[in-house]
Design a protein around this motif. Structure first.
Motif, short mmCIF file in Angstrom:
data_model
loop_
_atom_site.label_atom_id
_atom_site.label_comp_id
_atom_site.label_asym_id
_atom_site.label_seq_id
_atom_site.Cartn_x
_atom_site.Cartn_y
_atom_site.Cartn_z
N MET A 251 0.84 -1.20 -0.04
CA MET A 251 0.01 -0.13 -0.04
C MET A 251 0.92 1.29 -0.05
SD MET A 251 -3.20 0.94 2.37
CE MET A 251 -3.34 -0.77 2.96
N SER B 40 1.19 5.70 -0.19
CA SER B 40 0.46 6.82 0.20
C SER B 40 1.00 8.21 -0.56
CB SER B 40 0.32 7.00 1.82
OG SER B 40 1.61 7.22 2.18
N ARG C 284 -3.25 9.55 2.53
CA ARG C 284 -4.54 8.84 2.25
C ARG C 284 -4.28 7.43 1.95
NH1 ARG C 284 -8.74 12.92 -0.69
NH2 ARG C 284 -8.54 14.57 0.64
N GLU C 285 -5.10 6.50 2.14
CA GLU C 285 -4.85 5.27 1.49
C GLU C 285 -5.34 5.24 0.05
OE1 GLU C 285 -7.26 1.16 2.48
OE2 GLU C 285 -6.74 2.37 4.23
#
Length: 155
Positions: free
Chosen positions: A1, A3, A11-12
């Motif tokens: 993930m 950012s 934010r994701e």
């Protein structure tokens, strides 16, 4: 993930190959077709649809006349899959309405685009809900309740 930092909090993120904005008939059909083509080519594109309405079809309130040719190409077995398309146009009239009377126009004088025999009368909101479920079955991710504010991409 990953950012990104952009004028606000971190934010994701989720990565997709294609993001379609709007879960109307055109957006959902586009997402379904991209998913079909990518599977046929062995690519497996990640396709997403972002819809600002709380639910798919919640912003579409009108009815329409649907010519089923495009739907036949997109989902050939739509009738057996329970598509909300049941009311076939069997008869139609074209009239000019005045303040005190109306004038009926002969059907044979109408251009082909205004003749709808063989088409269906549909509720677009219901059709969009059904197309949304078909899109999800084909692997498309749908995100209702989100409005797009900016595009983040990497080449």
């Amino acid at each position: 993930m990953e950012s990104y930092q952009f004028n606000g909090p971190s934010r994701e993120t989720m990565n997709f190959d294609v993001v379609v904005i709007g879960a109307g008939p055109a957006g959902l059909s586009t997402a379904i077709r991209l998913s079909q083509l990518s599977k046929a080519a062995g690519r497996g594109l990640k396709v997403a649809v972002v819809e600002k309405g709380a639910d798919v079809g919640s912003h579409i309130l009108s009815g329409a006349i649907l010519d089923p040719r495009a739907l036949n190409e997109l989902i050939p077995d739509w009738a057996s899959k329970g598509a909300p398309i049941v009311c076939k146009v069997r008869n139609e009239k074209f009239q000019f309405l005045g303040k005190k009377r109306s004038l009926r126009w002969p059907q044979w004088l109408l251009p082909k685009e205004l003749q709808h025999r063989g088409c269906y009368i549909v509720r677009l909101g219901e059709l969009c809900k059904w197309l949304g479920s078909e899109a999800e079955l084909s692997g498309v991710d749908i995100f209702p309740g989100f409005s797009a504010s900016e595009v983040l991409y990497r080449s």
